[in-house]
Design a protein around this motif. Structure first.
Motif, PDB file in Angstrom:
ATOM      1  N   UNK A  48      38.429  78.167  64.173  1.00 27.71           N
ATOM      2  CA  UNK A  48      38.240  78.762  65.501  1.00 27.71           C
ATOM      3  C   UNK A  48      39.559  78.757  66.269  1.00 27.71           C
ATOM      4  N   UNK A  49      40.305  77.661  66.158  1.00 27.45           N
ATOM      5  CA  UNK A  49      41.616  77.601  66.804  1.00 27.45           C
ATOM      6  C   UNK A  49      42.527  78.730  66.322  1.00 27.45           C
ATOM      7  N   UNK A  50      42.592  78.900  65.022  1.00 28.62           N
ATOM      8  CA  UNK A  50      43.454  79.938  64.451  1.00 28.62           C
ATOM      9  C   UNK A  50      43.003  81.317  64.912  1.00 28.62           C
ATOM     10  N   UNK A  51      41.691  81.549  64.913  1.00 27.84           N
ATOM     11  CA  UNK A  51      41.176  82.860  65.318  1.00 27.84           C
ATOM     12  C   UNK A  51      41.557  83.175  66.763  1.00 27.84           C
ATOM     13  N   UNK A  52      41.347  82.214  67.654  1.00 30.84           N
ATOM     14  CA  UNK A  52      41.700  82.429  69.056  1.00 30.84           C
ATOM     15  C   UNK A  52      43.207  82.603  69.226  1.00 30.84           C
ATOM     16  N   UNK A  53      43.979  81.834  68.489  1.00 27.20           N
ATOM     17  CA  UNK A  53      45.432  81.912  68.609  1.00 27.20           C
ATOM     18  C   UNK A  53      45.943  83.271  68.166  1.00 27.20           C
ATOM     19  N   UNK A  54      45.443  83.765  67.038  1.00 26.86           N
ATOM     20  CA  UNK A  54      45.884  85.060  66.531  1.00 26.86           C
ATOM     21  C   UNK A  54      45.556  86.161  67.533  1.00 26.86           C
ATOM     22  N   UNK A  57      50.843  88.867  62.406  1.00 22.57           N
ATOM     23  CA  UNK A  57      50.284  87.808  61.571  1.00 22.57           C
ATOM     24  C   UNK A  57      50.030  88.404  60.191  1.00 22.57           C
ATOM     25  N   UNK A  58      50.719  87.875  59.193  1.00 16.43           N
ATOM     26  CA  UNK A  58      50.623  88.464  57.862  1.00 16.43           C
ATOM     27  C   UNK A  58      49.777  87.678  56.883  1.00 16.43           C
ATOM     28  N   UNK A  59      49.400  86.447  57.267  1.00 12.08           N
ATOM     29  CA  UNK A  59      48.631  85.625  56.321  1.00 12.08           C
ATOM     30  C   UNK A  59      47.860  84.572  57.095  1.00 12.08           C
ATOM     31  N   UNK A  60      46.644  84.278  56.656  1.00 13.60           N
ATOM     32  CA  UNK A  60      45.884  83.167  57.224  1.00 13.60           C
ATOM     33  C   UNK A  60      44.995  82.581  56.148  1.00 13.60           C
ATOM     34  N   UNK A  94      51.398  79.393  73.526  1.00 19.14           N
ATOM     35  CA  UNK A  94      50.027  79.797  73.208  1.00 19.14           C
ATOM     36  C   UNK A  94      49.458  78.931  72.097  1.00 19.14           C
ATOM     37  N   UNK A  95      50.241  78.688  71.058  1.00 19.26           N
ATOM     38  CA  UNK A  95      49.773  77.869  69.938  1.00 19.26           C
ATOM     39  C   UNK A  95      49.386  76.476  70.414  1.00 19.26           C
ATOM     40  N   UNK A  96      50.265  75.848  71.206  1.00 17.49           N
ATOM     41  CA  UNK A  96      49.985  74.498  71.707  1.00 17.49           C
ATOM     42  C   UNK A  96      48.780  74.483  72.646  1.00 17.49           C
ATOM     43  N   UNK A  97      48.665  75.531  73.472  1.00 22.24           N
ATOM     44  CA  UNK A  97      47.572  75.579  74.439  1.00 22.24           C
ATOM     45  C   UNK A  97      46.214  75.737  73.769  1.00 22.24           C
TER      46      UNK A  97
END
Length: 425
Positions: free
Chosen positions: A228-234, A255-258, A295-298
């Protein structure tokens, strides 16, 4: 007395007189390279092919950064000119359908097996420079000076130019007075586009790992979900260019890879993505990277998660063509091939480590772009407004430049470019 421009033109005609005879070999070399691409900094067979070709011509070579090959043609007193061709492939599965399409695989630094393809046209660069070397080595009575042939590994990872510099490239090779290079790109085959000043963007790539607390998929309340963190961050980082960059400036965040998790009912304890940022100057770069980290840290803080891990994957500097060198080289090419479309082009948000080779020793350089699309089809597509979707871009699994006039124009451009700065007449 002949003008320098006339001397260059006549010398180019003599050096290129045998290009038609060499064209079958040029095509064979290209097909061989295309069918056997190798990943960045692992171009072992490619390096051996290059050495073998130059050895047959009597051109001495040395290795640099393990798989980089440098050949030196010394031909009496005169200027020193360097020309660079990159040699690495990409982790892309080819889908061109060509009879000489790549079917090889390789291993990424993390141990992952991947298909490999020359999806960026470095095979055309290498084949063209080898043929240019053949022509120059066979016409030493036409020109004087020294040509340094730089076959550079690892362009796709930004490791190659830096690696060659660190490994003593300019301590072992004669120091050039000018550095030249070229790249195949979408556009009418054989057309040439160039810019003075900033010609390609700064590029920064990060791998971002976000952490959480793993749990059973049926008990999400006991977890901190990193997916969920990654999804929101992207989603959120796309607003950086939309809301924090001046609309009159240019920046790209991709974003090229997750990846994350192993099973649909297991919440993992970490997930990752990679992000690539393109900017045009250091101030803009600093602003976008600062916003990206914020943004990533937040997003991690909003989830009550540990601090993310950010790992730098690569950094490319801006490519800044010297105005005088560029106008001389492109003017000479325009005069040599009047039927050839040689014009100033758009700024590209692509990136190159080519400039490092010149910047490291404060040598001016010129880097230009040559189209590789079927000219008739390209003209129809541009008239219909479908060119951007009909023709694959570099890094596409469908990228396949037409052999002619692409390859011949690349040889002509390389030869004319080098003769412009060598002693002729």
């Amino acid at each position: 007395m002949n003008s320098p421009e006339t001397a260059t033109h006549r010398s180019a005609e003599r050096v290129l007189a045998d290009l038609g005879e060499l064209r079958p070999e040029l095509h064979r070399t290209y097909r061989t390279l295309h069918a056997a691409p190798e990943l960045s900094m692992r171009e072992y067979e490619t390096a051996r092919l290059i050495e073998s070709h130059l050895d047959r011509l009597g051109i001495p070579t040395f290795r640099c950064a393990t798989t980089g090959v440098v050949g030196v043609i010394e031909n009496g007193p005169g200027p020193v000119v360097a020309f660079r061709a990159d040699i690495d492939g990409l982790p892309v599965a080819e889908r061109t359908g060509l009879e000489y399409a790549s079917t090889v695989s390789g291993t990424l630094p993390d141990g992952t097996e991947t298909a490999v393809m020359h999806a960026c046209g470095h095979d055309t660069h290498t084949a063209a420079l080898l043929t240019s070397a053949t022509l120059l080595a066979g016409t030493r009575d036409v020109w004087a000076g020294t040509v340094v042939l730089v076959f550079q590994p690892g362009e796709e990872t930004a490791a190659g130019a830096a690696g060659m510099i660190t490994d003593g490239l300019w301590e072992s090779a004669p120091r050039p007075e000018v550095l030249l290079g070229q790249h195949v790109t979408p556009g009418s085959a054989g057309s040439v586009r160039y810019r003075t000043g900033v010609s390609a963007s700064i590029s920064d790539s990060w791998q971002v790992t976000m952490f959480g607390r793993g749990a059973h998929g049926s008990q999400p309340h006991t977890a901190i979900d990193p997916i969920v963190q990654v999804a929101h961050t992207i989603t959120r980082i796309q607003s950086i260019t939309a809301r924090e960059v001046d609309p009159l400036d240019s920046a790209v965040v991709t974003v090229g890879r997750m990846s994350g998790g192993t099973k649909e009912n297991v919440i993992p304890d970490s997930a990752m993505f990679t992000v690539n940022v393109r900017t045009l100057d250091e101030a803009q770069r600093s602003g976008v990277l600062t916003a990206l980290r914020r943004v990533i840290d937040a997003e991690a803080a909003a989830s009550g998660a540990p601090e993310p891990l950010i790992t730098e994957l690569s950094t490319f500097p801006a490519l800044v063509n010297d105005e005088v060198v560029t106008e001389r080289a492109m003017g000479a090419l325009r005069r040599f091939r009047e039927s050839c479309d040689v014009e100033p082009g758009r700024l590209l948000m692509g990136s190159e480590d080519f400039g490092l080779l010149g910047d490291s020793i404060d040598v001016p350089y010129c880097y230009w772009f040559i189209g590789g699309d079927d000219p008739a089809k390209r003209a129809r597509a541009e008239a219909d407004g479908t060119a951007s979707t009909e023709f694959p871009s570099n890094h596409s699994p469908l990228f396949a430049p037409v052999l002619e006039p692409t390859l011949s124009r690349m040889v002509e451009a390389a030869v004319v470019g080098m003769l412009t700065f060598l002693r002729t007449g």
